[in-house]
Design an enzyme around this catalytic site. Structure first.
Site, PDB file in Angstrom:
ATOM      1  N   HIS A 183       0.813  -1.240   0.000  1.00  0.00           N
ATOM      2  CA  HIS A 183       0.000   0.000   0.000  1.00  0.00           C
ATOM      3  C   HIS A 183       0.785   1.198   0.000  1.00  0.00           C
ATOM      4  CE1 HIS A 183      -2.345   2.639   2.050  1.00  0.00           C
ATOM      5  NE2 HIS A 183      -1.681   2.325   3.084  1.00  0.00           N
ATOM      6  N   TYR A 217     -19.717   5.817 -31.030  1.00  0.00           N
ATOM      7  CA  TYR A 217     -20.288   4.504 -30.702  1.00  0.00           C
ATOM      8  C   TYR A 217     -20.819   4.425 -29.289  1.00  0.00           C
ATOM      9  CZ  TYR A 217     -15.402   4.116 -29.216  1.00  0.00           C
ATOM     10  OH  TYR A 217     -14.184   4.363 -28.661  1.00  0.00           O
ATOM     11  N   THR A 251      -3.038   5.073   8.300  1.00  0.00           N
ATOM     12  CA  THR A 251      -2.867   3.624   8.273  1.00  0.00           C
ATOM     13  C   THR A 251      -2.006   3.166   9.436  1.00  0.00           C
ATOM     14  OG1 THR A 251      -2.855   3.872   5.887  1.00  0.00           O
ATOM     15  CG2 THR A 251      -2.211   1.717   6.751  1.00  0.00           C
ATOM     16  N   VAL A 287     -13.430   2.866 -19.538  1.00  0.00           N
ATOM     17  CA  VAL A 287     -14.849   3.029 -19.852  1.00  0.00           C
ATOM     18  C   VAL A 287     -15.699   2.064 -19.016  1.00  0.00           C
ATOM     19  CG1 VAL A 287     -16.593   2.796 -21.670  1.00  0.00           C
ATOM     20  CG2 VAL A 287     -14.376   3.849 -22.172  1.00  0.00           C
ATOM     21  N   GLY A 288     -15.290   0.781 -19.023  1.00  0.00           N
ATOM     22  CA  GLY A 288     -16.045  -0.230 -18.276  1.00  0.00           C
ATOM     23  C   GLY A 288     -15.864  -0.048 -16.780  1.00  0.00           C
TER      24      GLY A 288
HETATM   25  C1  LIG Z   1      -5.740   5.745   5.213  1.00  0.00           C
HETATM   26  C2  LIG Z   1      -5.565   4.741   4.062  1.00  0.00           C
HETATM   27  N1  LIG Z   1      -5.605   5.175   2.788  1.00  0.00           N
HETATM   28  C3  LIG Z   1      -5.462   4.315   1.736  1.00  0.00           C
HETATM   29  C4  LIG Z   1      -5.254   2.963   1.948  1.00  0.00           C
HETATM   30  C5  LIG Z   1      -5.137   2.024   0.755  1.00  0.00           C
HETATM   31  O1  LIG Z   1      -6.235   1.171   0.789  1.00  0.00           O
HETATM   32  P1  LIG Z   1      -6.553   0.073  -0.320  1.00  0.00           P
HETATM   33  O2  LIG Z   1      -5.302  -0.689  -0.508  1.00  0.00           O
HETATM   34  O3  LIG Z   1      -7.628  -0.720   0.293  1.00  0.00           O
HETATM   35  O4  LIG Z   1      -6.985   0.816  -1.526  1.00  0.00           O
HETATM   36  C6  LIG Z   1      -5.193   2.475   3.257  1.00  0.00           C
HETATM   37  C7  LIG Z   1      -4.956   1.054   3.513  1.00  0.00           C
HETATM   38  O5  LIG Z   1      -4.770   0.579   4.594  1.00  0.00           O
HETATM   39  C8  LIG Z   1      -5.383   3.375   4.351  1.00  0.00           C
HETATM   40  O6  LIG Z   1      -5.375   2.949   5.631  1.00  0.00           O
END
Ligand SMILES: Cc1ncc(COP(=O)(O)O)c(C=O)c1O
Length: 382
Positions: A88, A233, A147, A254-255
Site C-alpha cells: 500500500h 459509438y 494507516t 470506460v467499463g
Molecule cells: C488511510 C488509508 N488510505 C489508503 C489505503 C489504501 O487502501 P486500499 O489498498 O484498500 O486501496 C489504506 C490502507 O490501509 C489506508 O489505511
C-alpha cells in the site's frame, strides 16, 4: 412478422466449428450452492483457523499446471484452489502516476504534541517555502485515520492553509470514515465542507467485501471536464440528453464494476442502526484492550487511540533495545497462530498494532489475546 430462411443444404464455416458448451442452468445452480456452502462453512469455523496461512509464497503456482486446463475442471477442484488465495503507499504511487516528480512531494513530520496529526503551522511553512522557491503548491492530502497509527489531521485547518495557495485538498478517510456514520465520531470530519474531495473504503470497516471505495467530490464537473470522451459509438438517447451521469467520464477506463451495489446491499441488509452498533462494538473492544494495556505498567500506549486500533509497546530503557524486545514479542505472539499483531514506526520507535475489526470478534477474544501477549512478555522477560 419476419421469417428465418430454411438452411437446407447450406453448409457454412460456422458448421465446422467445434461445439461450444455453455454452463447449463442445473450446473450453475449446483455451483452457486456449493460456493455458498463453502463461504458459510468458513464463516462458521473461522475461529478454529490459524491466523497465519500454512502455505508459503509460490504455493499456488506449484499447485496450478503450467497452462490452464484445455477441458473444464470439475467445480470441486476449482473450489479447492480458491482456499489458498492470498492478497500500500498508494498516495505516492498516485502522484508518480500523475507525473509529479517525487522530489516535489512533501511529507510534513508529525509528533506527540499534535497526537501525530499534521500541524497546520508546519504545513504553512512548507508551502510558503516551496512558493518562495518558485514551485507551485498543487495538492494537499490530509488523512483522517492514518494507516500507521489512526492519527487524525485537522482537516478544517489544513483546508484553510491550502486555500491560501488555491490548491486541491483531498481527505483520505479510507478506514476511519466508516466510524463517522456514528454521530460521536463525526467531529473528526469537522471542516470537510472546505475540502475538494474525500475518499472512504467500506471494504475496510463497513462490512463490504473487497473492493469498494467511495470518492466524493465537491464539483463533479471538474472530473468530467478532465476525463470526458464522446465517441460516436457510445452515444445514445440517455447520454445525449444529458439526463444521466456517465461514470465513464469520471475515470480513466470506460467499463466499470457495479461496486455500489455491494454497499447498497450492506446498507439494506444491516440497516444504519446495526452498522453503527458494529462500529461501536469494535471501538469498545479496542478501548477495553487499551485499558488492559494501561493497567499493566510494563507497557505503554504510544498514540492515543481514536478508533479501533491500539498502538502500544513494552516499555524498556534504551530505544534500540526496546525496539528489539517489541519486535520479538510480536514474532513470538504471531508464531502461536492464535493472534496476529502488526507493527509500525511512530516517532522513530517500533510500535505494536492491535486492531479490532472482524464482525465475529467478542470480548473473550480480546481477553485471550491480551492474556497471550502478557504471558509471552513474561516468558521473554524471565
Ligand atoms: C488511510 C488509508 N488510505 C489508503 C489505503 C489504501 O487502501 P486500499 O489498498 O484498500 O486501496 C489504506 C490502507 O490501509 C489506508 O489505511
Amino acid at each position: 412478422m419476419g421469417s428465418i430462411p430454411a438452411r437446407s443444404g447450406l453448409v457454412t464455416a460456422f458448421d465446422e466449428l467445434p461445439p461450444f458448451h455453455p454452463l447449463n442452468d442445473d450446473d450453475v445452480r449446483s455451483y452457486l450452492h456449493k460456493a455458498v456452502d463453502f463461504i458459510s462453512d468458513y464463516y462458521k469455523s473461522v475461529e478454529s483457523m490459524p491466523v497465519l496461512p500454512s502455505v508459503k509464497p509460490g504455493y499456488l503456482r506449484d499447485e496450478l499446471g503450467a497452462s490452464p486446463p484445455v477441458h473444464p475442471a470439475p467445480f470441486d477442484i476449482a473450489m479447492k484452489e480458491l482456499r489458498a488465495s492470498v492478497t500500500h503507499s498508494t498516495f505516492f504511487k498516485a502522484c508518480r502516476l500523475a507525473g509529479f516528480d517525487p522530489a516535489n512531494f512533501r511529507s510534513i513530520p508529525t509528533g506527540p504534541e499534535t497526537d501525530y496529526g499534521v500541524d497546520p503551522v508546519k504545513l504553512l511553512a512548507a508551502m510558503q517555502a516551496d512558493a518562495m522557491a518558485g514551485l507551485v503548491p498543487t495538492y494537499v492530502c490530509a488523512t483522517v485515520g492514518t494507516t500507521s497509527s489512526n492519527a487524525v489531521d485537522p482537516i478544517g485547518d489544513v483546508a484553510k492553509v491550502a486555500a491560501m495557495f488555491n490548491v486541491w485538498v483531498h481527505v483520505d478517510a479510507a478506514y476511519a470514515d466508516s466510524a463517522c456514520i456514528c454521530p460521536e465520531f463525526r467531529h473528526h470530519l469537522n471542516g470537510v465542507e472546505r475540502v475538494d474531495s474525500i475518499s472512504m473504503s467500506p471494504h475496510k470497516w463497513l462490512l463490504t467485501c473487497l473492493d469498494c471505495t467511495c470518492l466524493y467530490v465537491r464539483d463533479a464537473r471538474r472530473l468530467s471536464q478532465s476525463l470526458k470522451t464522446d465517441p460516436e459509438y457510445l452515444k445514445n438517447d440517455a447520454s445525449v440528453s444529458g439526463d444521466v451521469t456517465d461514470l465513464k467520464d469520471m475515470q480513466v477506463g470506460v467499463g466499470r464494476r457495479f461496486r455500489g451495489l455491494k454497499l447498497w446491499m450492506v446498507m439494506r441488509t444491516y440497516g444504519t442502526a446495526n452498522l453503527q452498533e458494529h462500529i461501536r462494538r469494535d471501538v469498545t473492544l479496542a478501548k477495553m484492550f487499551e485499558d488492559l494495556v494501561h493497567a499493566d505498567d510494563r507497557f505503554e500506549i504510544v498514540v492515543p487511540r481514536n478508533f479501533a486500533l491500539v498502538c502500544f509497546r513494552i516499555k524498556t530503557t534504551g530505544v534500540r533495545a526496546a525496539d528489539e524486545v517489541n519486535r520479538l514479542l510480536m514474532a513470538n505472539v504471531n508464531k502461536t497462530g492464535k493472534a496476529y499483531l502488526t507493527h509500525t514506526v511512530v516517532g522513530g520507535r517500533l510500535v505494536l498494532r492491535f486492531a479490532v475489526g472482524s464482525s465475529l470478534q467478542e470480548e473473550r477474544h480480546i481477553l485471550s489475546a491480551w492474556e497471550l501477549i502478557r504471558k509471552t512478555s513474561s516468558e521473554m522477560m524471565n
